[in-house]
Design a protein around this motif. Structure first.
Motif, PDB file in Angstrom:
ATOM      1  N   SER A  69      46.020  31.209  67.720  1.00 49.72           N
ATOM      2  CA  SER A  69      46.829  31.493  66.528  1.00 49.72           C
ATOM      3  C   SER A  69      47.120  30.150  65.879  1.00 49.72           C
ATOM      4  CB  SER A  69      48.130  32.209  66.922  1.00 49.72           C
ATOM      5  OG  SER A  69      47.929  33.592  67.037  1.00 49.72           O
ATOM      6  N   ALA A  70      46.343  29.831  64.868  1.00 55.41           N
ATOM      7  CA  ALA A  70      46.338  28.485  64.288  1.00 55.41           C
ATOM      8  C   ALA A  70      47.273  28.401  63.088  1.00 55.41           C
ATOM      9  CB  ALA A  70      44.913  28.091  63.892  1.00 55.41           C
ATOM     10  N   GLY A  71      48.527  28.074  63.358  1.00 54.83           N
ATOM     11  CA  GLY A  71      49.493  27.848  62.288  1.00 54.83           C
ATOM     12  C   GLY A  71      49.726  26.354  62.116  1.00 54.83           C
ATOM     13  N   PHE A  72      49.757  25.879  60.886  1.00 56.34           N
ATOM     14  CA  PHE A  72      49.819  24.441  60.638  1.00 56.34           C
ATOM     15  C   PHE A  72      51.160  23.988  60.057  1.00 56.34           C
ATOM     16  CE2 PHE A  72      45.420  25.895  60.387  1.00 56.34           C
ATOM     17  CZ  PHE A  72      44.848  25.107  61.376  1.00 56.34           C
ATOM     18  N   ASP A  73      52.199  24.834  60.209  1.00 54.27           N
ATOM     19  CA  ASP A  73      53.494  24.488  59.639  1.00 54.27           C
ATOM     20  C   ASP A  73      54.304  23.533  60.507  1.00 54.27           C
ATOM     21  OD1 ASP A  73      53.602  26.518  61.452  1.00 54.27           O
ATOM     22  OD2 ASP A  73      54.703  27.917  60.194  1.00 54.27           O
ATOM     23  N   ALA A  74      53.775  23.142  61.662  1.00 54.89           N
ATOM     24  CA  ALA A  74      54.424  22.089  62.449  1.00 54.89           C
ATOM     25  C   ALA A  74      53.884  20.710  62.081  1.00 54.89           C
ATOM     26  CB  ALA A  74      54.211  22.340  63.945  1.00 54.89           C
ATOM     27  N   SER A  75      52.971  20.647  61.141  1.00 56.50           N
ATOM     28  CA  SER A  75      52.319  19.399  60.756  1.00 56.50           C
ATOM     29  C   SER A  75      53.303  18.365  60.223  1.00 56.50           C
ATOM     30  CB  SER A  75      51.258  19.678  59.686  1.00 56.50           C
ATOM     31  OG  SER A  75      50.840  18.486  59.055  1.00 56.50           O
ATOM     32  N   GLU A  76      52.981  17.114  60.453  1.00 56.97           N
ATOM     33  CA  GLU A  76      53.770  16.015  59.900  1.00 56.97           C
ATOM     34  C   GLU A  76      53.751  16.038  58.369  1.00 56.97           C
ATOM     35  OE1 GLU A  76      51.921  12.125  60.622  1.00 56.97           O
ATOM     36  OE2 GLU A  76      50.064  13.191  61.100  1.00 56.97           O
ATOM     37  N   TYR A  77      52.800  16.743  57.770  1.00 58.11           N
ATOM     38  CA  TYR A  77      52.694  16.821  56.318  1.00 58.11           C
ATOM     39  C   TYR A  77      53.308  18.103  55.745  1.00 58.11           C
ATOM     40  CZ  TYR A  77      49.626  12.770  56.553  1.00 58.11           C
ATOM     41  OH  TYR A  77      49.123  11.511  56.772  1.00 58.11           O
ATOM     42  N   GLU A  78      53.950  18.897  56.591  1.00 60.37           N
ATOM     43  CA  GLU A  78      54.626  20.080  56.082  1.00 60.37           C
ATOM     44  C   GLU A  78      55.882  19.650  55.327  1.00 60.37           C
ATOM     45  OE1 GLU A  78      54.852  22.985  54.690  1.00 60.37           O
ATOM     46  OE2 GLU A  78      53.837  23.941  56.384  1.00 60.37           O
ATOM     47  N   GLN A  79      56.333  20.497  54.409  1.00 63.02           N
ATOM     48  CA  GLN A  79      57.515  20.201  53.615  1.00 63.02           C
ATOM     49  C   GLN A  79      58.732  19.959  54.504  1.00 63.02           C
ATOM     50  OE1 GLN A  79      57.846  23.681  51.199  1.00 63.02           O
ATOM     51  NE2 GLN A  79      57.373  25.004  52.920  1.00 63.02           N
ATOM     52  N   ALA A  80      59.604  19.076  54.035  1.00 62.95           N
ATOM     53  CA  ALA A  80      60.757  18.674  54.838  1.00 62.95           C
ATOM     54  C   ALA A  80      61.686  19.843  55.142  1.00 62.95           C
ATOM     55  CB  ALA A  80      61.522  17.569  54.108  1.00 62.95           C
ATOM     56  N   SER A  81      61.828  20.773  54.199  1.00 62.53           N
ATOM     57  CA  SER A  81      62.739  21.896  54.415  1.00 62.53           C
ATOM     58  C   SER A  81      62.268  22.796  55.543  1.00 62.53           C
ATOM     59  CB  SER A  81      62.889  22.716  53.128  1.00 62.53           C
ATOM     60  OG  SER A  81      61.624  23.121  52.644  1.00 62.53           O
ATOM     61  N   MET A  82      60.966  22.868  55.759  1.00 65.41           N
ATOM     62  CA  MET A  82      60.442  23.652  56.871  1.00 65.41           C
ATOM     63  C   MET A  82      60.787  22.994  58.205  1.00 65.41           C
ATOM     64  SD  MET A  82      58.686  26.344  57.826  1.00 65.41           S
ATOM     65  CE  MET A  82      57.703  26.910  56.439  1.00 65.41           C
ATOM     66  N   GLN A  83      60.842  21.667  58.200  1.00 67.59           N
ATOM     67  CA  GLN A  83      61.087  20.923  59.428  1.00 67.59           C
ATOM     68  C   GLN A  83      62.467  20.265  59.415  1.00 67.59           C
ATOM     69  OE1 GLN A  83      57.697  18.361  59.636  1.00 67.59           O
ATOM     70  NE2 GLN A  83      56.294  20.038  60.011  1.00 67.59           N
ATOM     71  N   ARG A  84      63.434  21.010  58.923  1.00 63.80           N
ATOM     72  CA  ARG A  84      64.785  20.456  58.813  1.00 63.80           C
ATOM     73  C   ARG A  84      65.418  20.183  60.168  1.00 63.80           C
ATOM     74  NH1 ARG A  84      63.897  25.263  57.197  1.00 63.80           N
ATOM     75  NH2 ARG A  84      64.876  27.104  58.069  1.00 63.80           N
ATOM     76  N   HIS A  85      64.788  20.646  61.245  1.00 65.05           N
ATOM     77  CA  HIS A  85      65.307  20.362  62.582  1.00 65.05           C
ATOM     78  C   HIS A  85      64.666  19.114  63.182  1.00 65.05           C
ATOM     79  CE1 HIS A  85      67.133  24.223  62.161  1.00 65.05           C
ATOM     80  NE2 HIS A  85      65.977  24.841  62.130  1.00 65.05           N
ATOM     81  N   GLY A  86      63.831  18.434  62.398  1.00 60.45           N
ATOM     82  CA  GLY A  86      63.251  17.176  62.836  1.00 60.45           C
ATOM     83  C   GLY A  86      62.156  17.307  63.877  1.00 60.45           C
ATOM     84  N   VAL A  87      61.498  18.464  63.914  1.00 59.75           N
ATOM     85  CA  VAL A  87      60.435  18.689  64.896  1.00 59.75           C
ATOM     86  C   VAL A  87      59.106  18.864  64.161  1.00 59.75           C
ATOM     87  CG1 VAL A  87      59.544  20.239  66.669  1.00 59.75           C
ATOM     88  CG2 VAL A  87      61.986  19.739  66.569  1.00 59.75           C
ATOM     89  N   ASN A  88      58.119  18.073  64.544  1.00 62.76           N
ATOM     90  CA  ASN A  88      56.783  18.247  63.981  1.00 62.76           C
ATOM     91  C   ASN A  88      55.743  17.718  64.966  1.00 62.76           C
ATOM     92  OD1 ASN A  88      56.577  15.424  63.714  1.00 62.76           O
ATOM     93  ND2 ASN A  88      57.362  15.465  61.623  1.00 62.76           N
ATOM     94  N   VAL A  89      54.487  17.758  64.552  1.00 62.69           N
ATOM     95  CA  VAL A  89      53.402  17.221  65.370  1.00 62.69           C
ATOM     96  C   VAL A  89      52.521  16.351  64.480  1.00 62.69           C
ATOM     97  CG1 VAL A  89      53.392  19.198  66.950  1.00 62.69           C
ATOM     98  CG2 VAL A  89      51.853  19.184  64.966  1.00 62.69           C
ATOM     99  N   PRO A  90      51.938  15.287  65.028  1.00 63.76           N
ATOM    100  CA  PRO A  90      51.002  14.469  64.239  1.00 63.76           C
ATOM    101  C   PRO A  90      49.708  15.223  64.007  1.00 63.76           C
ATOM    102  CG  PRO A  90      51.106  13.688  66.506  1.00 63.76           C
ATOM    103  CD  PRO A  90      52.160  14.743  66.384  1.00 63.76           C
ATOM    104  N   THR A  91      48.975  14.820  62.995  1.00 62.38           N
ATOM    105  CA  THR A  91      47.757  15.543  62.619  1.00 62.38           C
ATOM    106  C   THR A  91      46.738  15.583  63.748  1.00 62.38           C
ATOM    107  OG1 THR A  91      48.130  14.896  60.324  1.00 62.38           O
ATOM    108  CG2 THR A  91      45.947  15.703  60.877  1.00 62.38           C
ATOM    109  N   PHE A  92      46.651  14.515  64.532  1.00 65.40           N
ATOM    110  CA  PHE A  92      45.649  14.499  65.603  1.00 65.40           C
ATOM    111  C   PHE A  92      45.925  15.543  66.674  1.00 65.40           C
ATOM    112  CE2 PHE A  92      48.719  11.233  67.084  1.00 65.40           C
ATOM    113  CZ  PHE A  92      49.003  11.707  68.358  1.00 65.40           C
ATOM    114  N   PHE A  93      47.149  16.079  66.709  1.00 61.47           N
ATOM    115  CA  PHE A  93      47.474  17.115  67.698  1.00 61.47           C
ATOM    116  C   PHE A  93      46.524  18.299  67.594  1.00 61.47           C
ATOM    117  CE2 PHE A  93      49.404  21.363  67.681  1.00 61.47           C
ATOM    118  CZ  PHE A  93      49.594  21.558  69.043  1.00 61.47           C
TER     119      PHE A  93
END
Length: 702
Positions: free
Chosen positions: A365-389
């Motif tokens: 299930s390939a969702g890309f909303d954890a990306s470091e390039y996702e909008q800040a409001s989506m990641q307002r909890h400060g959690v993301n993954v780098p693109t190489f992940f």
């Protein structure tokens, strides 16, 4: 209408790309030596574009809060095109434009029951009349900020189901094993992992992963599957349906069914499915301040081989450096692969004991909303993954599939809502789907910025470019390929949006000349209320239909609604380049990575995906293996016993990749690659002894 060949425009553009870039000629010529089984299939779903936000009366500001939009497929196409330019001989592009599968198909009904597909179809059919009266087209109990319907939604869903079928047909059916691919990525929308048996949620109407697995069971006798979910959000719908498959009665089912015992349990259904997810525990459906106890508990469930339930959830953590993230990945996130491996091993032993044949499938299930390039409001909890992940994770999924599902991997697009997150994530994911290493420069902010320019409806090439500006030159090739992939982009995205923008500009000029203020009309909604009622709290990132916002474009009481500040596309003018700084080192390094790939022997890139036959003695030893025993070592990485092989006469093991694969990874640039061990799945070791390997031949379309 579609061209006779919907990929004609893309193929013509690809031919232009080859002619404009002599370095790739050798790569395309090498394609005749690449077996079809070694290529990754990319399935496009043009009909998915038909699902569009239909409430024509709302303000443009409110429309921008609806992030599950057709433009997501355009951003996805940019990522696909970027991967193709790097490895033009290793991908096969297909489209499901001409086929629609009914929502009443057996593999849909087995997942969702008979009532929900029927209700969904009726709501879509009735939506035209309801919308014409400027009323909401979804029931009061739904979150109208998350979910919308139109009559065209039926066509989109039917097209998405057929795209899933095409992806599975591509990896299971062919003229011969040599002509059948092993890996497929299906680019579709809306996503599916929040969809429960009979309850839509979080943009999702049907559960794509489970429908695909059911089709694989019906058509290709798949008995067991794992779903590996790396979307930012917990796939609560996918997990719930796993409970249903285990024989537990769905919460939505209020009927009296004699099949269930007094505890709401019956015999488990085939195919049996394990769910393994990494996600942010503070995001939807476990949004901080809104989450229910049940939602938090569900998103934290870890159960293995208990009453036919196999579920493992891992929570994402914050990190400061890329090295810190890699450590988290190796010591924590990779656990889901160990658990998926355990699920497959246990299933094989159980099937053998019962005298049944095991057949596995690996689904991502390939969702890309954890990306470091996702909008800040989506990641307002400060959690993301780098693109190489996305590259690392996908390569680990391939190794799992090599051991347990004959290399068969189906990846299905889930979330991802900014152009940058989708384009860069898909790019990295597809490079991983071919087991190739990700080059850090490919995921740089400059590269991503140049690619996503192509997501603007009114995109135009730069009037002038520096001869040494390799990134911009390459990015424009990517953009042209991406925009040529689906003919409907022109009609549904480009022409419509450009015309709408022109009309708005004309209206604005008229207002300026007349010096009058335009007043938005009152927006009718349901007869009974302006805001849909619900019995549960509304998560922050589940947008509700807000009357004041819809009328004025302002944020009323629901000021916590995210994405409002999001720019779906950059507002900068095409020629506005004041912030551009030419990076000589980045361009030179980027150029070397491209040249090293395109002039290298492409067939050598495939050596890490060789399948090797196990001899009888190995098979006997493997069958005797018990479930894995994890023991952490001094580096906090675990190891397990060697994997057992698949049941049946054709058994395969993953071959340990050699230390060198391609020239661009053997040169001095290795210092620019992140230092992490990707030779195994951390907690899974591989059998390296082999009698020999198969050689295959095939021919590409290009």
């Amino acid at each position: 209408m579609h061209d006779v060949d919907p990929l004609h425009k893309f193929e013509k553009q690809f031919q232009s790309f080859v002619e404009n870039n002599p370095n790739v000629i050798s790569a395309t010529q090498s394609s005749s030596h690449i077996p079809e089984s070694a290529k990754a299939v990319v399935v496009l779903s043009p009909l998915s574009l038909r699902h569009q936000f239909p409430r024509f009366w709302v303000s443009k500001a409110y429309k921008k809060t609806i992030v599950e939009r057709p433009e997501r497929l355009l951003a996805c196409s940019m990522g696909i095109a970027a991967a193709i330019t790097m490895y033009p001989a290793l991908f096969s592009l297909k489209t499901s434009h001409s086929k629609k599968t009914s929502l009443r198909a057996s593999h849909v009904l087995k997942v969702h029951g008979r009532d929900w597909p029927r209700e969904l179809l009726q709501l879509c059919k009735d939506s035209d009349e309801v919308l014409a009266a400027k009323k909401l087209e979804v029931p009061e109990s739904w979150n109208a900020g998350d979910i919308y319907l139109s009559r065209e939604t039926i066509e989109a869903l039917e097209g998405s189901i057929s795209a899933l079928e095409l992806g599975l047909d591509s990896i299971f059916r062919g003229p011969s094993p040599e002509q059948t691919s092993n890996r497929a990525f299906v680019a579709l929308r809306p996503p599916g992992h929040h969809s429960h048996t009979a309850t839509p949620s979080g943009f999702c109407l049907l559960n794509n992963a489970h429908i695909a697995i059911e089709y694989a069971s019906e058509t290709y006798d798949v008995t067991h599957a794992v779903v590996l979910d790396f979307d930012l959000h917990h796939g609560d719908g996918t997990q719930d349906i796993c409970w249903k498959r285990a024989g537990f009665k769905p919460d939505e089912d209020q009927t009296e069914d004699s099949e269930y015992d007094e505890f709401g349990k019956k015999f488990a259904e085939y195919p049996k499915v394990g769910y393994f997810s990494m996600h942010d525990i503070n995001s939807f459906p476990t949004e901080l301040g809104y989450a229910t106890k049940d939602n938090i508990r569900n998103a934290s469930t870890c159960v293995m081989d208990a009453h036919d339930v196999n579920i493992w959830n891992v929570h994402l953590q914050k990190y400061e450096t890329e090295e810190e993230f890699v450590k988290l990945y190796q010591t924590k996130y990779r656990t889901i692969f160990a658990k998926a491996d355990e699920f497959f091993r246990t299933a094989k032993l159980a099937m053998k004991a019962e005298g049944k044949k095991f057949k596995g499938l690996t689904v991502i299930s390939a969702g890309f909303d954890a990306s470091e390039y996702e909008q800040a409001s989506m990641q307002r909890h400060g959690v993301n993954v780098p693109t190489f992940f996305y590259n690392m994770f996908t390569k680990d999924a391939l190794k799992l599939a090599q051991m347990h599902s004959h290399g068969k991997v189906l990846s299905i697009m889930e979330g991802g809502y900014s152009d940058g997150a989708i384009a860069s994530g898909v790019f990295s994911h597809l490079i991983g789907l071919q087991n190739q290493n990700w080059i850090k420069e490919w995921g740089s902010a400059q590269v991503v910025k140049e690619i996503v320019r192509g997501c603007k409806a009114n995109w135009k090439p730069y009037k002038t470019k520096r001869a040494r500006d390799v990134i911009r030159i390459w990015a424009e090739e990517v953009i042209k390929l991406g925009r040529a992939m689906i003919p409907d982009f022109e009609e549904l995205l480009f022409e419509h949006e450009v015309a709408e923008t022109a009309a708005e500009q004309t209206a604005a000029r008229r207002v300026t000349r007349s010096k009058k203020t335009t007043v938005n009309p009152v927006v009718p909604v349901r007869d009974s209320s302006a805001i849909p009622r619900t019995t549960t709290p509304t998560p922050v990132n589940s947008r509700r239909f807000d009357q004041k916002a819809a009328v004025s474009g302002e944020q009323g009481p629901a000021s916590t609604v995210p994405f409002v500040e999001q720019e779906l596309h950059s507002e900068e003018d095409e020629e506005d380049d004041e912030d551009y700084v030419y990076d000589e080192e980045l361009n030179q390094t980027f150029n070397r990575t491209v040249e090293d790939i395109t002039i290298d022997d492409i067939s050598r890139h495939l050596e890490t995906l060789d399948l090797t036959h196990a001899n009888e003695e190995e098979q006997k030893r493997a069958d005797e293996q018990q479930r894995p025993r994890i023991r952490p070592d001094s580096n906090a990485q675990g190891r397990t016993a060697p994997p057992s092989s698949s049941s049946g006469s054709n058994n395969y093991h993953y071959k340990i990749p050699s230390g060198s694969t391609t020239r661009h990874l053997r040169n001095s640039r290795n210092s620019r690659l992140l230092n992490f061990d990707d030779s195994d799945i951390s907690m899974i070791s591989h059998i390296s002894t082999a009698r020999g390997h198969t050689t295959r031949s095939g021919q590409t379309k290009w």
